[in-house]
Write an enzyme that holds these catalytic residues in place. Structure first.
Site, PDB file in Angstrom:
ATOM      1  N   ASP A   1       0.236  -1.417  -0.755  1.00  0.00           N
ATOM      2  CA  ASP A   1       0.018  -0.040  -0.130  1.00  0.00           C
ATOM      3  C   ASP A   1       0.944   1.190   0.131  1.00  0.00           C
ATOM      4  O   ASP A   1       1.187   1.375   1.175  1.00  0.00           O
ATOM      5  CB  ASP A   1      -0.703   0.674   1.345  1.00  0.00           C
ATOM      6  CG  ASP A   1      -1.792   1.504   1.379  1.00  0.00           C
ATOM      7  OD1 ASP A   1      -2.274   2.058   0.155  1.00  0.00           O
ATOM      8  OD2 ASP A   1      -2.445   1.384   2.349  1.00  0.00           O
TER       9      ASP A   1
ATOM     10  N   GLU B   1      -2.056  -0.766  -3.695  1.00  0.00           N
ATOM     11  CA  GLU B   1      -3.062  -0.427  -3.182  1.00  0.00           C
ATOM     12  C   GLU B   1      -2.378   1.367  -3.094  1.00  0.00           C
ATOM     13  O   GLU B   1      -1.586   1.011  -3.009  1.00  0.00           O
ATOM     14  CB  GLU B   1      -3.302  -1.079  -2.078  1.00  0.00           C
ATOM     15  CG  GLU B   1      -4.685   0.292  -1.586  1.00  0.00           C
ATOM     16  CD  GLU B   1      -4.475  -0.597  -0.514  1.00  0.00           C
ATOM     17  OE1 GLU B   1      -4.985   0.132   1.108  1.00  0.00           O
ATOM     18  OE2 GLU B   1      -4.271  -1.451   0.617  1.00  0.00           O
TER      19      GLU B   1
ATOM     20  N   GLU C   1     -10.819   2.795  -0.437  1.00  0.00           N
ATOM     21  CA  GLU C   1     -11.141   3.415   0.603  1.00  0.00           C
ATOM     22  C   GLU C   1     -12.115   5.021   0.784  1.00  0.00           C
ATOM     23  O   GLU C   1     -12.342   5.163   1.636  1.00  0.00           O
ATOM     24  CB  GLU C   1      -9.964   3.272   1.278  1.00  0.00           C
ATOM     25  CG  GLU C   1      -8.617   3.911   1.644  1.00  0.00           C
ATOM     26  CD  GLU C   1      -7.727   3.505   1.922  1.00  0.00           C
ATOM     27  OE1 GLU C   1      -6.821   4.279   3.622  1.00  0.00           O
ATOM     28  OE2 GLU C   1      -7.544   2.181   1.483  1.00  0.00           O
TER      29      GLU C   1
ATOM     30  N   HIS D   1     -11.944  -1.989   3.428  1.00  0.00           N
ATOM     31  CA  HIS D   1     -10.440  -1.182   4.332  1.00  0.00           C
ATOM     32  C   HIS D   1     -11.313  -1.304   5.653  1.00  0.00           C
ATOM     33  O   HIS D   1     -11.932  -1.518   6.347  1.00  0.00           O
ATOM     34  CB  HIS D   1     -11.162   0.860   4.102  1.00  0.00           C
ATOM     35  CG  HIS D   1      -9.669   0.852   4.194  1.00  0.00           C
ATOM     36  ND1 HIS D   1     -10.348   2.165   5.070  1.00  0.00           N
ATOM     37  CD2 HIS D   1      -8.470   0.623   4.716  1.00  0.00           C
ATOM     38  CE1 HIS D   1      -9.011   2.839   5.520  1.00  0.00           C
ATOM     39  NE2 HIS D   1      -7.972   1.776   5.391  1.00  0.00           N
TER      40      HIS D   1
END
Length: 388
Positions: free
Chosen positions: A212, A238, A264, A314
């Site tokens: 991420d 991500e 998210e 998330h």
């Protein structure tokens, strides 16, 4: 059962704050800056806005509005904008009430951000109330269960200073039973590469490694990082770019062939629609305390399924948001996986008397009526900083 309408009597909000400096004698830097997105606004604690919807018969539904960076914001929005719209309305009319809340501000441009997070908290509470009144878990009201156990990955391996520390953190997650771990990146190809190689070597090829970037990169650098990920057998990429750079995300997906994950910070199905149409996303990550709650998340999942795209909620939030996510995931066919956040958080681990069981990389879905949780009033009182 009587057909008389059950009406909303009152809506209350509780702002909760669990400060890191009260958990640690010396707060570690990786906790204040766990991801690249916290370089500008450091993380000082864990936060949640608890929403309680009271029905005339005494039934109380509980939900969560996103608390970061200050729970007073969403609490004030619920108390001053949304509650006056809903008191006296049919407490079981979840879709109708969601539409009333959304339309109240959509024409004024408030169709994202704090307002949708406030809507999410009320919507979760309405579903919890509905399940309690009907004596059914929310996942059954949504048509489930499709599954009763949810595959999870541990998140995050934060931005630690030493690659060896990242490797040890990942190994600890594996020792806890996780079969997948997510690593925060965003410090450039050299540093990211050192940490990812250390993690990959430590956990071996049998454990999935996800990354991420929290929007740290622009397209060309994200492409170079993407090639590094492919060499390390890492597919999940991500938020590599700013979340609104949909053209860039589509191009990155084309260049690298990696699984591009975003969402998210997508607040409604309308945000997700554009990502899907442009081919900019492979997995959508709605946060149920942000994206309008349960009502809108099931719409997002249905829309994504039309493009053969999965959702992977998330995991940031308290125990309430976790229970809401578990209910939706139990009833959603196109589910990829769940982010089980493991940063220190008493609002996640102690707020509910009943914790979902975790075993062999999976969380069990609670089967009690509503969202299936009972708040620990002592924990609520300990972290309460305001009632609205």
């Amino acid at each position: 059962m009587s057909q008389q309408t059950l009406r909303i009597a009152k809506i209350e909000c509780l702002a909760l704050e669990a400060r890191f400096d009260e958990m640690f004698d010396e707060v570690p830097d990786w906790l204040v800056h766990p991801a690249s997105s916290h370089r500008v606004l450091p993380r000082r604690g864990q936060y949640a806005t608890v929403v309680r919807v009271y029905a005339e018969d005494g039934t109380v539904g509980v939900g969560e509005a996103y608390g970061l960076p200050a729970p007073q914001v969403t609490a004030t929005c619920v108390a001053t904008v949304l509650a006056p719209l809903l008191v006296g309305a049919d407490a079981l009319a979840t879709t109708a009430l969601w539409q009333r809340m959304y339309q109240a501000q959509a024409a004024g441009g408030h169709n994202r951000g704090f307002f949708l997070e406030a809507v999410a908290g009320v919507d979760q509470a309405l579903w919890d109330l509905r399940g309690k009144v009907l004596g059914q878990p929310v996942y059954r009201l949504l048509g489930g269960p499709v599954r009763e156990r949810i595959d999870c990955y541990a998140s995050p391996v934060p931005l630690l200073a030493d690659p060896a520390d990242s490797a040890r953190r990942a190994q600890a997650y594996v020792a806890d039973g996780f079969r997948a771990v997510k690593v925060k990146i965003g410090r450039g190809q050299r540093i990211d590469g050192a940490h990812l190689r250390a993690v990959r070597d430590a956990v071996g090829a049998g454990i999935d490694v996800l990354v991420d970037a929290n929007c740290a990169y622009q397209l060309d650098e994200a492409t170079r990082i993407g090639y590094l990920l492919r060499d390390l057998g890492i597919d999940w990429y991500e938020e590599p770019l700013p979340v609104d750079d949909l053209a860039g995300l589509a191009e990155l997906r084309r260049r690298t062939g990696l699984t591009i994950v975003n969402g998210e910070t997508h607040f409604t199905r309308f945000d997700v629609r554009d990502s899907l149409r442009l081919g900019a996303i492979d997995v959508v990550m709605p946060n149920l305390a942000r994206c309008g709650g349960i009502t809108e998340t099931i719409r997002i999942a249905a829309l994504a399924s039309a493009f053969h795209v999965d959702i992977a909620p998330h995991g940031v939030g308290s125990a309430i948001n976790m229970h809401a996510a578990l209910a939706v995931m139990a009833a959603t066919p196109n589910l990829r996986v769940y982010e089980y956040n493991r940063l220190p958080n008493p609002l996640r681990d102690a707020l509910s008397i009943d914790r979902p069981a975790f075993r062999d990389g999976q969380l069990s879905v609670p089967d009690r009526p509503g969202l299936g949780l009972r708040l620990d009033d002592g924990v609520v009182d300990r972290y309460l900083i305001g009632t609205y």
